[in-house]
Enzyme design. Structure first.
Site, PDB file in Angstrom:
ATOM      1  N   GLU B  60      50.745  15.046  57.046  1.00 35.20           N
ATOM      2  CA  GLU B  60      49.432  15.708  57.069  1.00 35.20           C
ATOM      3  C   GLU B  60      49.214  16.604  58.278  1.00 35.20           C
ATOM      4  OE1 GLU B  60      49.890  12.517  56.273  1.00 35.20           O
ATOM      5  OE2 GLU B  60      49.165  12.371  54.203  1.00 35.20           O
ATOM      6  N   HIS B 129      40.652   3.898  51.843  1.00 30.88           N
ATOM      7  CA  HIS B 129      40.477   4.907  50.799  1.00 30.88           C
ATOM      8  C   HIS B 129      39.006   5.137  50.468  1.00 30.88           C
ATOM      9  CE1 HIS B 129      44.764   4.245  50.291  1.00 30.88           C
ATOM     10  NE2 HIS B 129      44.814   5.300  49.506  1.00 30.88           N
TER      11      HIS B 129
END
Ligand SMILES: Cc1ncc(C[n+]2csc(CCOP(=O)(O)OP(=O)(O)O)c2C)c(N)n1
Ligand SMILES: [Mg+2]
Lengths: 341, 327
Positions: B60, B129
């Site tokens: 990322e 999440h």
């Protein structure tokens, strides 16, 4: 004491130089050295502030690598960026003015020593966080790849040179970007300036495999080591890498073995590095050894070199005058440049 | 007018912008052959190829930095965060380089890029999440932050974000991808910096965004039956706030309720409450009330998860108290 690593030998005869080339390389190295010496002087006189990381001793890397580029190629640097900027063509007065925090600086006084930028000269920064410039440089190279392959722009053959240190090479961004650059055959050259130290952390204490160039092989990439005190060795290796990148054959890692002649920054007391190490490396001063070589070979004359010394001294003085005479950024412009229109 | 699901509206926005401007491209994890974790980029690689719909390795921070470098040199990247939470790993590149580089470079470079993807509390996905991290980015200079909430605004806002010359963080909500709505045909954009008046009313201003818009609408239905008349405004822009629209509403209702999924401490609502109090103190008949999610890592257990985020009953109760001067 660091386990000593023998310096790779470069056969200078394999890189014939014209006198113009020799003088160009000499001038760029002298400019780098003189500019940095002037910075130290100005820092101690209270003209520049913050962290100032000088490049003395490493000139052969900047000059040897960047002077192989075209104006439309890109360079990405770290916080030790003054000399990379100069080699890429950013005028000395713009760099000096930036260090003085002036509105005429290449980053309009907003960046400072560690954040030099120039869109005009293809300088992508100036990155103050260790290793964060590596992905940005990879992105610039991706842009060239994109224009060539997705937009069928055959003029898209620019090369990006990405500079960073031995310390940065232990950061994940280095490995992540080697992977992507090799995967997509991006036109980028990772130039690692292994000066054996990351502030006070000796390279061999920070890494499991001290030969950084060997890490390229894990990504199926060419990796070479060069004597970073020999401008001709750096130039020869970079010429080859640039050729490879330009014709779409992918990236290269160049590990240049070098040394900084001053502390990490002007705030660093530099107490950890041994006197014998310093003496060894100082005896290999890249400017002196290059001057000796080109004189011995009869490529240039002492008069040529002296003329350059003189010219550079004047240029650097002029840069200081310009910086001093330049206006501060206007207070009402504090918020300028946050957003683009 | 055609009915469209929200994820398809986003896909249409990307498709139209990629067709319109060859410098626009998508990168991220599984955006290509797999079609994106919520199918926003499904099959686009067939039309645009593997370079313009770039499947990246799971890295990322590096691929975000790569997008910054590509944007600096003339492209318009759209990053898909497979889950916006993963962008915590890219915080440095988002903050130092996407957000601040235009300024530190003294205007040498601009960084036109969009970072979009699913965020918010979903269906028992667990803490990592189910992040509410829009506020983490709120203080970064140079970023614009937008949260879409309907298929119509999702499309118009994403198109505007792609055309904007600045880095835009574009939050979608995992629970809203399958919303269906009639949307105008063809090309339209919605201003990134304007709030949306969802329901005009007289008594109290409810400021909300993203999924909480629907909890507010749900609550207002019940409130209408009881005879109340609240105004609902969807903020859309979380940075900067549309203080013009917000101010007009406060001057009318003199009462403000903020409903957010963000955490209470250092949240979007905290900043908004301060901004309203500073600017419109004299207009307020009651303190600004905040309903935020709890300051806990989102728990897995369904009942605990429900307790963590604001529920419609709390909104009903807060409006009644505000209107009756009980706060
Ligand atoms: C992310 C980050 N961590 C730590 C620092 C502090 N720091 C500045 S330079 C440096 C050493 C880097 O060494 P190296 O990469 O070898 O480059 P050199 O300074 O030798 O040129 C450190 C730790 C920083 N600037 N950024
Ligand atoms: Mg070092």
């Amino acid at each position: 004491m660091a386990p000593s690593r023998s310096l790779p030998h470069f056969d200078k005869a394999t890189l014939p130089l014209t006198s113009d080339e020799a003088l160009m390389l000499y001038e760029d190295m002298v400019l780098g050295r003189s500019f940095e010496d002037k910075c130290a002087e100005m820092y101690y006189r209270g003209k520049m502030f913050g962290f100032v990381h000088l490049y003395n001793g490493q000139e052969a890397v900047s000059t040897g690598a960047i002077k192989t580029l075209r104006p439309d190629d890109y360079v990405c640097s770290t916080y030790r960026d003054h000399v990379h900027a100069l080699s890429k063509g950013v005028p000395a007065r713009q760099v000096m003015a930036e260090l003085f925090g002036k509105a005429t600086g290449c980053s309009k006084g907003r960046g400072g020593s560690m954040h030099l930028f120039s869109a005009e000269y293809g300088l992508l920064g100036g990155f103050a966080f260790v290793a964060e410039g590596i992905p940005v440089a990879t992105g610039a190279a991706f842009q060239t790849h994109y224009r060539r392959n997705a937009l069928n722009d055959t003029s898209a053959d620019q090369v990006t040179l990405c500079f960073f240190g031995d310390g940065a090479s232990n950061n994940g961004q280095f490995f992540e970007c080697l992977n992507m650059a090799a995967l997509w055959k991006l036109p980028i050259i990772f130039v690692i300036e292994n000066n054996e130290w990351a502030i006070g952390m000796a390279h061999y204490r920070a890494t499991s495999v001290p030969e950084i160039y060997k890490k390229a092989a894990a990504f199926g990439m060419v990796g070479v080591e060069v004597d970073g005190m020999d401008v001709m060795a750096v130039r020869a290796a970079t010429l080859e890498a640039v050729q490879r990148a330009r014709c779409g054959e992918g990236p290269t890692v160049i590990e240049a073995l070098t040394y900084r002649f001053r502390g990490h920054s002007l705030a660093d007391p530099d107490e950890l590095r041994s006197r014998s190490d310093k003496e060894f490396w100082m005896s290999r001063d890249p400017i002196k050894t290059f001057a000796t070589y080109v004189l011995e070979q009869g490529i240039v004359t002492q008069a040529d070199l002296s003329a350059i010394d003189q010219k550079v001294a004047e240029l650097v003085d002029e840069a200081v005058h310009f910086a001093e005479a330049s206006p501060e950024p206007a207070p009402q412009d504090l918020h300028h440049y946050i957003y683009a229109d | 007018m055609a009915e469209m699901l929200l994820f398809n509206a986003l896909r249409a926005a990307i498709d139209e912008e990629m067709e319109r401007d060859p410098t626009v491209f998508v990168l991220g994890e599984d955006v290509g052959h797999y079609g994106g974790s919520y199918k926003v980029t499904k099959d686009l690689y067939l039309k645009y190829g593997d370079v313009r719909i770039l499947d990246t390795p799971i890295a990322e921070n590096s691929f975000t930095g790569m997008a910054v470098g590509a944007a600096m040199t003339g492209l318009r990247p759209i990053i898909e965060g497979m889950n916006m939470g993963f962008l915590l790993l890219a915080f440095n590149q988002i903050s130092n380089n996407a957000g601040m580089l235009r300024y530190t470079s003294g205007g040498n470079f601009k960084v036109p890029m969009v970072i979009r993807g699913p965020g918010g509390v979903g269906r028992q996905l667990g803490a990592e999440h189910s992040q509410r991290l829009e506020a983490y980015f709120q203080a970064v200079p140079g970023l614009k932050i937008v949260a879409c909430s309907t298929p119509k605004n999702a499309k118009g806002l994403l198109k505007a974000a792609i055309r904007d010359n600045n880095p835009v963080l574009f939050f979608e909500h995992v629970l809203l991808y399958n919303l269906k709505e009639e949307i105008p045909p063809g090309d339209y954009v919605q201003a990134l910096d304007r709030a949306e008046l969802v329901r005009p009313g007289q008594e109290v201003t409810i400021l909300t965004y993203s999924r909480m818009r629907y909890h507010c609408l749900h609550a207002v239905k019940a409130l209408e039956e009881k005879g109340y008349d609240p105004e609902i405004i969807d903020l859309i822009s979380l940075r900067p706030f549309d203080m013009e629209t917000i101010g007009a509403s406060v001057r009318k209702t003199h009462r403000v309720l903020i409903v957010e999924e963000c955490m209470r401490t250092g949240g979007i609502g905290a900043e908004l409450s301060a901004a309203i109090t500073e600017r419109f103190f004299d207009e307020l008949d009651a303190p600004v009330v905040r309903l935020s999610s709890q300051d806990v890592p989102t728990p897995y257990n369904g009942a605990l998860e429900k307790l963590t985020v604001v529920q419609p009953e709390q909104i009903i109760e807060a409006v009644e108290k505000l209107v009756h001067g009980q706060v």
